[in-house]
Design a protein around this motif. Structure first.
Motif: not given
Length: 110
Positions: A101, A105, A109
């Motif tokens: 996770t 993430a 970005s």
């Protein structure tokens, strides 16, 4: 034949009656699970909850009747090893999900 079989170290291997009781419980729990799903008698959330509860009971039946993990002092090492294994697998799975996770993430970005 109804007496428990023991090893040279004194560990119990259960009896034929114990295995039969475990087998009957396992079959009943399996039939109940299939019955709940096939009859659509519960809502989807209720079905999921009922199947989860029946699965937990099924695991406990298997631990008690087939893996002989009771509360006796003679089963203490089996229980400790089982708890350690569950803790290890939980840490491994939670850590893997956290890392994946976190990686996803940070990749999104950029």
């Amino acid at each position: 034949m109804s007496t428990p079989h023991t090893t040279s170290s004194g560990e119990s291997h259960g009896s034929a009656a114990s295995y039969l009781i475990g087998f009957v419980f396992a079959v009943i729990l399996t039939v109940l699970s299939f019955g709940i799903v096939l009859t659509h008698s519960l809502s989807p959330a209720g079905t999921l909850a009922a199947l989860s509860i029946l699965a937990l009971i099924q695991v406990l039946v298997h631990l008690r009747y087939f893996l002989h993990m009771g509360g006796d002092s003679e089963h203490r090492w089996n229980n400790i090893c089982f708890i350690f294994t569950i803790a290890f697998v939980t840490i491994l799975l939670v850590g893997t999900v956290f890392i994946m996770t976190n990686t996803a993430a940070h990749m999104m970005s950029r």
